[in-house]
Design a protein around this motif. Structure first.
Motif, mmCIF file in Angstrom:
data_model
loop_
_atom_site.group_PDB
_atom_site.id
_atom_site.type_symbol
_atom_site.label_atom_id
_atom_site.label_comp_id
_atom_site.label_asym_id
_atom_site.label_seq_id
_atom_site.Cartn_x
_atom_site.Cartn_y
_atom_site.Cartn_z
ATOM 1 N N ILE A 141 0.839 -1.198 0.000
ATOM 2 C CA ILE A 141 0.000 0.000 0.000
ATOM 3 C C ILE A 141 0.876 1.251 0.000
ATOM 4 C CG2 ILE A 141 -1.703 1.322 1.313
ATOM 5 C CD1 ILE A 141 -2.783 -1.350 2.341
ATOM 6 N N ALA A 142 1.910 1.263 0.849
ATOM 7 C CA ALA A 142 2.794 2.428 0.931
ATOM 8 C C ALA A 142 3.521 2.667 -0.392
ATOM 9 C CB ALA A 142 3.800 2.233 2.065
ATOM 10 N N ILE A 143 4.003 1.599 -1.008
ATOM 11 C CA ILE A 143 4.689 1.736 -2.300
ATOM 12 C C ILE A 143 3.746 2.302 -3.346
ATOM 13 C CG2 ILE A 143 5.760 0.448 -4.189
ATOM 14 C CD1 ILE A 143 6.871 -1.473 -2.101
ATOM 15 N N ALA A 144 2.521 1.791 -3.383
ATOM 16 C CA ALA A 144 1.555 2.276 -4.362
ATOM 17 C C ALA A 144 1.251 3.756 -4.153
ATOM 18 C CB ALA A 144 0.273 1.449 -4.270
ATOM 19 N N ILE A 145 1.095 4.169 -2.893
ATOM 20 C CA ILE A 145 0.769 5.571 -2.599
ATOM 21 C C ILE A 145 1.901 6.486 -3.046
ATOM 22 C CG2 ILE A 145 0.360 7.231 -0.745
ATOM 23 C CD1 ILE A 145 -1.035 4.930 0.772
ATOM 24 N N VAL A 146 3.142 6.151 -2.656
ATOM 25 C CA VAL A 146 4.279 7.010 -2.986
ATOM 26 C C VAL A 146 4.543 6.998 -4.486
ATOM 27 C CG1 VAL A 146 6.747 7.389 -2.605
ATOM 28 C CG2 VAL A 146 5.282 6.703 -0.705
ATOM 29 N N THR A 147 4.364 5.856 -5.132
ATOM 30 C CA THR A 147 4.592 5.776 -6.569
ATOM 31 C C THR A 147 3.580 6.614 -7.339
ATOM 32 O OG1 THR A 147 5.500 3.540 -6.331
ATOM 33 C CG2 THR A 147 4.797 4.215 -8.532
ATOM 34 N N LEU A 148 2.323 6.572 -6.917
ATOM 35 C CA LEU A 148 1.271 7.309 -7.625
ATOM 36 C C LEU A 148 1.328 8.806 -7.362
ATOM 37 C CD1 LEU A 148 -1.769 4.877 -7.105
ATOM 38 C CD2 LEU A 148 -0.463 5.263 -9.206
ATOM 39 N N THR A 149 1.739 9.186 -6.149
ATOM 40 C CA THR A 149 1.724 10.605 -5.784
ATOM 41 C C THR A 149 3.061 11.297 -5.994
ATOM 42 O OG1 THR A 149 2.197 10.020 -3.476
ATOM 43 C CG2 THR A 149 -0.119 10.284 -4.099
ATOM 44 N N GLY A 150 4.127 10.539 -6.198
ATOM 45 C CA GLY A 150 5.428 11.148 -6.412
ATOM 46 C C GLY A 150 6.378 10.876 -5.262
ATOM 47 N N LEU A 153 8.916 13.818 0.198
ATOM 48 C CA LEU A 153 8.829 13.532 1.632
ATOM 49 C C LEU A 153 7.398 13.648 2.141
ATOM 50 C CD1 LEU A 153 12.033 15.260 3.052
ATOM 51 C CD2 LEU A 153 11.693 12.879 2.385
ATOM 52 N N GLN A 154 6.649 14.653 1.643
ATOM 53 C CA GLN A 154 5.268 14.806 2.113
ATOM 54 C C GLN A 154 4.404 13.621 1.700
ATOM 55 O OE1 GLN A 154 6.909 16.955 0.183
ATOM 56 N NE2 GLN A 154 5.652 17.794 -1.473
ATOM 57 N N ASN A 155 4.764 12.969 0.610
ATOM 58 C CA ASN A 155 4.006 11.798 0.183
ATOM 59 C C ASN A 155 4.360 10.568 1.024
ATOM 60 O OD1 ASN A 155 2.732 13.282 -1.834
ATOM 61 N ND2 ASN A 155 4.325 12.845 -3.320
ATOM 62 N N VAL A 156 5.597 10.528 1.532
ATOM 63 C CA VAL A 156 5.959 9.473 2.489
ATOM 64 C C VAL A 156 5.130 9.628 3.759
ATOM 65 C CG1 VAL A 156 7.810 8.514 3.899
ATOM 66 C CG2 VAL A 156 8.285 9.234 1.551
ATOM 67 N N ILE A 157 4.981 10.874 4.229
ATOM 68 C CA ILE A 157 4.138 11.140 5.398
ATOM 69 C C ILE A 157 2.695 10.743 5.106
ATOM 70 C CG2 ILE A 157 3.207 12.965 6.881
ATOM 71 C CD1 ILE A 157 5.868 14.418 6.566
ATOM 72 N N LEU A 158 2.221 11.050 3.894
ATOM 73 C CA LEU A 158 0.862 10.665 3.496
ATOM 74 C C LEU A 158 0.682 9.156 3.541
ATOM 75 C CD1 LEU A 158 -1.928 11.389 2.264
ATOM 76 C CD2 LEU A 158 -0.843 11.230 0.007
ATOM 77 N N ALA A 159 1.685 8.417 3.077
ATOM 78 C CA ALA A 159 1.599 6.955 3.106
ATOM 79 C C ALA A 159 1.533 6.435 4.535
ATOM 80 C CB ALA A 159 2.805 6.354 2.371
ATOM 81 N N VAL A 160 2.355 7.005 5.411
ATOM 82 C CA VAL A 160 2.329 6.606 6.824
ATOM 83 C C VAL A 160 0.962 6.894 7.431
ATOM 84 C CG1 VAL A 160 3.292 7.094 9.107
ATOM 85 C CG2 VAL A 160 4.818 6.877 7.136
ATOM 86 N N MET A 161 0.396 8.050 7.104
ATOM 87 C CA MET A 161 -0.907 8.425 7.646
ATOM 88 C C MET A 161 -1.992 7.460 7.179
ATOM 89 S SD MET A 161 -3.275 11.730 6.851
ATOM 90 C CE MET A 161 -3.891 10.862 5.397
ATOM 91 N N ILE A 162 -2.035 7.176 5.899
ATOM 92 C CA ILE A 162 -3.089 6.318 5.354
ATOM 93 C C ILE A 162 -2.997 4.907 5.934
ATOM 94 C CG2 ILE A 162 -3.928 5.223 3.233
ATOM 95 C CD1 ILE A 162 -3.269 7.788 1.762
ATOM 96 N N ILE A 163 -1.787 4.453 6.210
ATOM 97 C CA ILE A 163 -1.611 3.126 6.787
ATOM 98 C C ILE A 163 -2.082 3.083 8.240
ATOM 99 C CG2 ILE A 163 0.149 1.504 7.590
ATOM 100 C CD1 ILE A 163 1.694 2.093 5.038
ATOM 101 N N ASN A 164 -1.817 4.149 9.001
ATOM 102 C CA ASN A 164 -2.075 4.129 10.442
ATOM 103 C C ASN A 164 -3.458 4.616 10.839
ATOM 104 O OD1 ASN A 164 0.342 3.026 11.478
ATOM 105 N ND2 ASN A 164 1.390 4.985 11.233
ATOM 106 N N VAL A 165 -4.114 5.441 10.017
ATOM 107 C CA VAL A 165 -5.437 5.948 10.379
ATOM 108 C C VAL A 165 -6.429 4.820 10.658
ATOM 109 C CG1 VAL A 165 -7.487 7.099 9.424
ATOM 110 C CG2 VAL A 165 -5.283 8.252 9.396
ATOM 111 N N GLY A 233 13.679 1.998 -3.059
ATOM 112 C CA GLY A 233 13.948 3.064 -4.003
ATOM 113 C C GLY A 233 12.807 4.020 -4.255
ATOM 114 N N VAL A 234 11.767 4.007 -3.402
ATOM 115 C CA VAL A 234 10.630 4.914 -3.598
ATOM 116 C C VAL A 234 10.437 5.833 -2.398
ATOM 117 C CG1 VAL A 234 9.395 3.389 -5.172
ATOM 118 C CG2 VAL A 234 9.029 3.167 -2.713
#
Length: 290
Positions: A141-150, A153-165, A233-234
């Protein structure tokens, strides 16, 4: 009469501020929490302010693949980067990403968890949707989020948020549903308290302990996810330092006996995760003890 009943109901639980102070007092008396917090703060301080002997982003081509020594405490990698400097600098990047992502998850997941703690069809539908979402592997899920959004660093935070919410939502909902049958909640309803007052004034203060413990566990999970993203690498892009990126770069050198390139950032990840788990265990015990 209604105000009297509500006051009596509120007297059966510790008010929000008092409850938080009670948990904080018990938490600060536990050595495991003090050790965990101390190490995390030390890593953060070192990552931001410790004078490094070498640049973490500028390699030295004349000093490649050197073992640990007095000149290079953790050795150097195949590109000439000082492993000690990059390990410490990575703490100033990976830890803030994990903490910020966890805080955002907390601020989003707790209110949503309270909202879906009510009875009805739509909360059940929301929870079934979360079940489907959490059925997928977290790293995928995290790889897909970061790959799709770019790869930012803010997208890494977004991935962490979506996983933990979803984790915070599920925890708060289960605690709130169990608490709704308590006598002080029934007394508050009988006294005419609104749904908002019951959720915020009565339920939320009583789930503070388990919420804080879950936050520490979420931060530990975030460290692992961030390291995994960088390893694949993402996540953090080179030459910026990151523990996962250092492990990925040093994996090739393990085959020729250069263990130090992987060992020290790997130990940093392990130490950080252990410290967050120590904090979580201590907070959980503090919230459960009388």
């Amino acid at each position: 009469m209604s105000e009297t009943m509500e006051a009596a109901a509120a007297a059966n639980i510790a008010p929000g501020a008092a409850r938080r102070r009670q948990i904080l007092t018990k938490a600060t008396s536990r050595p495991a929490i003090l050790v965990g917090v101390g190490v995390i703060l030390a890593l953060l301080a070192a990552g931001f302010w410790l004078p490094l002997p070498y640049s973490p982003t500028a390699p030295d081509p004349s000093a490649t693949s050197l073992p640990p020594s007095a000149a290079h405490w953790f050795g150097t990698d195949g590109d000439g980067f000082d492993v000690f400097s990059r390990t410490i600098a990575s703490a100033g990047r990976d830890l803030p990403l994990a903490v910020i992502g966890t805080l955002v998850s907390l601020l989003v997941g707790v209110p949503l968890g309270l909202l879906v703690s009510t009875k009805g069809r739509w909360p059940e539908r929301v929870m079934r949707g979360l079940d489907v979402f959490q059925a997928f592997p977290l790293v995928i899920i995290a790889i897909a989020i970061v790959t799709l959004t770019g790869n930012k660093l803010q997208n890494v935070i977004l991935a962490v948020m979506i996983i933990n919410v979803p984790r915070f939502m599920r925890l708060i909902r289960s605690e709130a549903l169990a608490m709704r049958e308590s006598r002080f909640i029934e007394a508050a309803w009988a006294a005419g308290a609104t749904r908002y007052r019951v959720l915020v004034k009565h339920i939320l203060p009583n789930v503070a302990g388990v919420t804080l413990a879950q936050s520490s566990l979420a931060a530990a999970q975030a460290i692992i996810v961030i390291a995994a993203l960088s390893f694949l690498g993402v996540g953090v892009s080179p030459p910026n330092p990151s523990w996962g990126l250092m492990i990925q770069e040093g994996a090739r050198q393990m085959t020729i006996g250069q263990w130090w390139v992987v060992a020290f950032p790997g130990l940093a990840v392990l130490l950080t995760v252990i410290c967050f788990n120590l904090i979580a265990d201590g907070l959980q015990l503090a919230s459960e003890s009388d």
